[in-house]
Design an enzyme around this catalytic site. Structure first.
Site, PDB file in Angstrom:
ATOM      1  NE  ARG A  71      -3.788  -2.396   0.494  1.00  0.00           N
ATOM      2  CZ  ARG A  71      -4.438  -3.048  -0.446  1.00  0.00           C
ATOM      3  NH1 ARG A  71      -4.178  -2.822  -1.725  1.00  0.00           N
ATOM      4  NH2 ARG A  71      -5.348  -3.943  -0.151  1.00  0.00           N
ATOM      5  CG  ASN A  87      -2.875  -2.726  -6.371  1.00  0.00           C
ATOM      6  OD1 ASN A  87      -1.858  -2.998  -5.739  1.00  0.00           O
ATOM      7  ND2 ASN A  87      -4.060  -3.193  -6.040  1.00  0.00           N
ATOM      8  CG  HIS A  91      -5.305 -13.714  -7.383  1.00  0.00           C
ATOM      9  ND1 HIS A  91      -5.899 -13.584  -8.605  1.00  0.00           N
ATOM     10  CD2 HIS A  91      -4.936 -12.460  -7.016  1.00  0.00           C
ATOM     11  CE1 HIS A  91      -5.885 -12.310  -8.968  1.00  0.00           C
ATOM     12  NE2 HIS A  91      -5.303 -11.622  -8.019  1.00  0.00           N
ATOM     13  CG  ASN A 137     -11.724  -9.331  -7.541  1.00  0.00           C
ATOM     14  OD1 ASN A 137     -12.131 -10.347  -8.076  1.00  0.00           O
ATOM     15  ND2 ASN A 137     -11.563  -8.195  -8.188  1.00  0.00           N
ATOM     16  CG  ASP A 142      -4.299 -10.962  -3.456  1.00  0.00           C
ATOM     17  OD1 ASP A 142      -3.745  -9.851  -3.453  1.00  0.00           O
ATOM     18  OD2 ASP A 142      -5.431 -11.162  -3.949  1.00  0.00           O
TER      19      ASP A 142
HETATM   20 ZN    ZN Z   1      -5.427  -9.561  -7.964  1.00  0.00          ZN
END
Ligand code: ZN
Length: 426
Positions: free
Chosen positions: A65, A95, A233, A280, A307
């Site tokens: 993060r 991300n 994943h 997700n 993840d």
């Molecule tokens: Zn992902």
């Protein structure tokens, strides 16, 4: 540091744990491995009876993060969470805010990691600028700083032609692609499996085919481009079968990972809208769980990766439809794999070490760290008879969004060492 571990059993990726033996570690190297070793002067002795010595783990899929999401996690807290779970190397996903899509952001992240992290932190880079799927990211400048993995994780790369061109271009330089597989139009807004449970909860779900279509699309693109594609994943049995089919053909380099939560949990666990089961790709069905576990044993999956996706308690306390996707995993992965599978005879330690320690390092172009004389001593000590309670106090992550919060599981990471230093000892 000179450490003599007495009567440990050594775990390798090649077979069942060894019989009891002594292991002498000096200056970060395994100096001797044999029963009844004599203690050199000044060596610290540790009673290892009943405990397992194994290579430390490596997680190729974590969200730290930073930059931009430091209320959830940052590189310092994320890497301490890793150590707490027996993990001594990670690959960050890009991300963040801003996205890790240029050399300058990569440099910022790696400089920060060098200051605050006690373990090596690697980062992936975006395929597309801002993960928007429109323009190619600054791949060259990221490669120059050692980035090997390109991914728009969190989403699939929207533009197929851009992804193909990126593959044709970056593969020449030894880079590879990691795909989060999801057709956005099919997936809808909510991370929940489309099926009986989504029907009962009255929330539009995301069908398995939303994932399976992109698994096949991205492997086909890699096949056309001569690229190495890594599927992240995987949550569905049919998605896994697609990967198996391509692997059996043998004319494209495809690797794949499975997350502990997709092996252990199903959509029914969501119960009364519990957001600690919202991730997700979503949790699917018992049949998917079972197929994925068999595939892990059969080698269809190259890696286990968590993840690790921290969020604040405030965010996760929101309504199921609004709360963000993801759960933390670094601190719970090894103990939960032991509790759920190894201790019940459903998975061997050799598989865990191969898939969560050796193969992820190899995928990243690093050497595995087996416990062998002369080898690098990067290890953990595991007590299968002890227990771990995942309380807020126990966790080093800023976040506590895990289904294991305040639960007690079988097994405990007792000691973690790297480069001649003990990073953790309980
Ligand atoms: Zn992902």
């Amino acid at each position: 540091m000179s450490l003599l571990l007495r009567k440990v059993r050594v775990v390798s990726e090649e077979g069942p744990p060894s019989g009891e033996t002594d292991v002498l570690v000096e200056e970060g190297v395994y100096r001797a491995i044999a029963p009844g070793l004599e203690a050199p002067q000044g060596a610290r002795e540790i009673d290892g009876r009943g405990r397992l010595l194994m290579p430390a783990m490596f997680d190729a899929h974590v969200h730290f993060r930073e930059p931009g999401g430091e209320a959830k996690e940052d590189i310092a807290s994320g890497s301490e969470a890793a150590i707490n779970g027996g993990v001594t190397g990670v690959v960050m996903m890009p991300n963040t805010t801003p996205s890790i899509d240029t050399g300058s952001v990569v440099k910022m992240v790696l400089d920060k990691a060098a200051q605050v992290s006690r373990i090596p932190v690697h980062t992936s880079g975006c395929v597309s600028k801002g993960r928007e799927g429109r323009e190619m990211a600054a791949i060259d400048s990221m490669r120059a700083l050692g980035v090997r993995m390109l991914t728009d994780d969190g989403d699939s790369t929207g533009d197929t032609s851009l992804l193909l061109r990126a593959m044709q271009y970056a593969s020449e330089f030894g880079m590879f692609f990691a795909s989060h597989c999801e057709v956005p139009e099919l997936a809808g807004p909510r991370a929940l499996n489309e099926g009986q449970v989504s029907y009962e909860l009255g929330i539009k779900g995301s069908p398995a085919c939303a994932e399976e279509i992109i698994i096949d699309r991205d492997i086909r693109l890699a096949h056309a481009a001569g690229a190495h594609i890594h599927i992240q994943h995987v949550s569905t049995a049919l998605g896994m079968e697609t990967i198996r089919w391509w692997k059996e053909r043998g004319d494209v380099r495809v690797t794949a990972e499975v997350s502990p939560h997709h092996l252990m949990f199903i959509d029914e666990d969501i119960g009364d809208y519990d957001t600690h089961y919202k991730m997700n790709p979503p949790l699917r069905t018992r049949a998917d769980n079972e197929a994925l576990l068999e595939a892990l044993k059969a080698g269809v999956f190259d890696l286990i990766a968590t993840d690790h996706a921290p969020h604040t308690p405030f965010e996760k306390a929101q309504d199921f439809t609004v709360a963000p996707n993801g759960i933390t995993g670094l601190e719970t992965a090894l103990v939960s794999l032991h509790d759920r599978f190894v201790s019940r005879g459903e998975l061997g330690w050799d598989v865990v070490v191969k898939r969560y320690s050796a193969e992820p390092r190899r995928m990243m172009g690093l050497e595995a760290v087996p416990v062998v004389e002369g080898g690098t001593a990067e290890f953990l000590l595991f007590d299968p008879a002890a227990e771990t309670t995942f309380s807020r106090d126990f966790m080093q992550s800023k976040a506590e969004n895990t289904p294991f919060l305040d639960k007690t599981l079988k097994g405990r990471v007792d000691l973690v060492a790297l480069a001649g230093e003990v990073l953790l000892e309980r």
